[in-house]
Design an enzyme around this catalytic site. Structure first.
Site, PDB file in Angstrom:
ATOM      1  N   CYS A  50       0.766  -0.952  -0.105  1.00  0.00           N
ATOM      2  CA  CYS A  50      -0.295  -0.346   0.083  1.00  0.00           C
ATOM      3  C   CYS A  50       0.967   1.313   0.134  1.00  0.00           C
ATOM      4  O   CYS A  50       1.926   1.495   0.807  1.00  0.00           O
ATOM      5  CB  CYS A  50      -0.286  -0.246   1.181  1.00  0.00           C
ATOM      6  SG  CYS A  50      -1.613   1.794   1.371  1.00  0.00           S
ATOM      7  N   ASP A  57      -0.004  -6.171   0.523  1.00  0.00           N
ATOM      8  CA  ASP A  57      -2.154  -6.488  -0.556  1.00  0.00           C
ATOM      9  C   ASP A  57      -1.298  -7.671  -0.981  1.00  0.00           C
ATOM     10  O   ASP A  57      -0.360  -7.544  -1.481  1.00  0.00           O
ATOM     11  CB  ASP A  57      -2.190  -5.054  -1.094  1.00  0.00           C
ATOM     12  CG  ASP A  57      -1.869  -4.193  -0.580  1.00  0.00           C
ATOM     13  OD1 ASP A  57      -3.412  -3.980   0.608  1.00  0.00           O
ATOM     14  OD2 ASP A  57      -1.964  -2.770  -0.914  1.00  0.00           O
TER      15      ASP A  57
END
Length: 159
Positions: A50, A57
Site C-alpha cells: 500500500c 497487499d
C-alpha cells in the site's frame, strides 16, 4: 527474442529483485502465428505494498492474452511479478502497470489483467484492465470484454 537468448529459464542462480523491474521480462517467438489462441497465467501469490500505509497487499492475478509475434516467458513473468513485492502503488495502478509492461514487450493482439485482492478493512478490490490492437477485431473484443467482464457472480475461494 529466440530461446537461445532467454537468460532466466533453467538458470539456477537467479537473484530475486525486490524492487519493481520491468526489464526482467523476456519474450520468445510465437510458433503458431496462423492461430488465435489464449495463453492464461494464474498467479495466486502476487504481493505489493500500500503506498500510504506500506502494509502488504495480496492478490491472485489472472493474465490472459492472444499472442501476436512474441510471447512472455513464464519464469521471467514470475520474477517480474515478484519485483512488485516492495513496490508501493494502489491496486489499480499495479494492474495498469503490468498491462502496459506486457503490451510493451510482447505487442499481443489482445491482453487482460485482472487482480483479485484479498480484503483489507472489510473491502476487496478487483481491478480489471485490458487492451486490443487499435483498429482490429481485438479492439472490439477489448471493448466487449471490458463492458461484460463481471456480469456473472463468481465463487470466491481464495480469500
Amino acid at each position: 527474442m529466440d530461446k537461445n537468448k532467454l537468460s532466466l529459464l533453467g538458470n539456477q542462480n537467479v537473484a530475486y529483485d525486490f524492487n519493481y523491474n520491468p526489464d526482467i521480462l523476456e519474450v520468445f517467438e510465437n510458433k503458431h502465428l496462423e492461430n488465435d489462441y489464449f495463453v492464461k497465467f494464474n498467479c495466486p501469490e502476487f504481493t505489493s505494498l500500500c503506498p500510504i500505509t506500506s502494509q502488504p497487499d495480496f492478490a491472485t492475478l489472472y493474465i490472459s492474452y492472444i499472442p501476436q509475434l512474441k510471447m512472455v516467458e513464464s519464469k521471467s513473468l514470475k520474477l517480474y511479478l515478484f519485483s512488485f513485492r516492495n513496490h508501493g502503488d494502489f491496486h489499480e495502478d499495479c494492474m495498469n502497470i503490468i498491462l502496459k509492461d506486457l503490451v510493451r514487450v510482447m505487442e499481443p493482439k489482445y491482453i487482460e489483467v485482472w487482480g483479485k485482492f484479498t480484503p483489507r478493512g472489510g473491502i476487496s478490490i478487483d481491478p480489471y484492465v485490458n487492451y486490443g490492437i487499435m483498429g482490429t477485431k481485438y479492439e472490439k473484443m477489448a471493448e466487449y470484454r471490458l463492458l461484460n467482464h463481471d456480469l456473472y457472480p463468481e465463487k470466491i475461494d481464495n480469500r
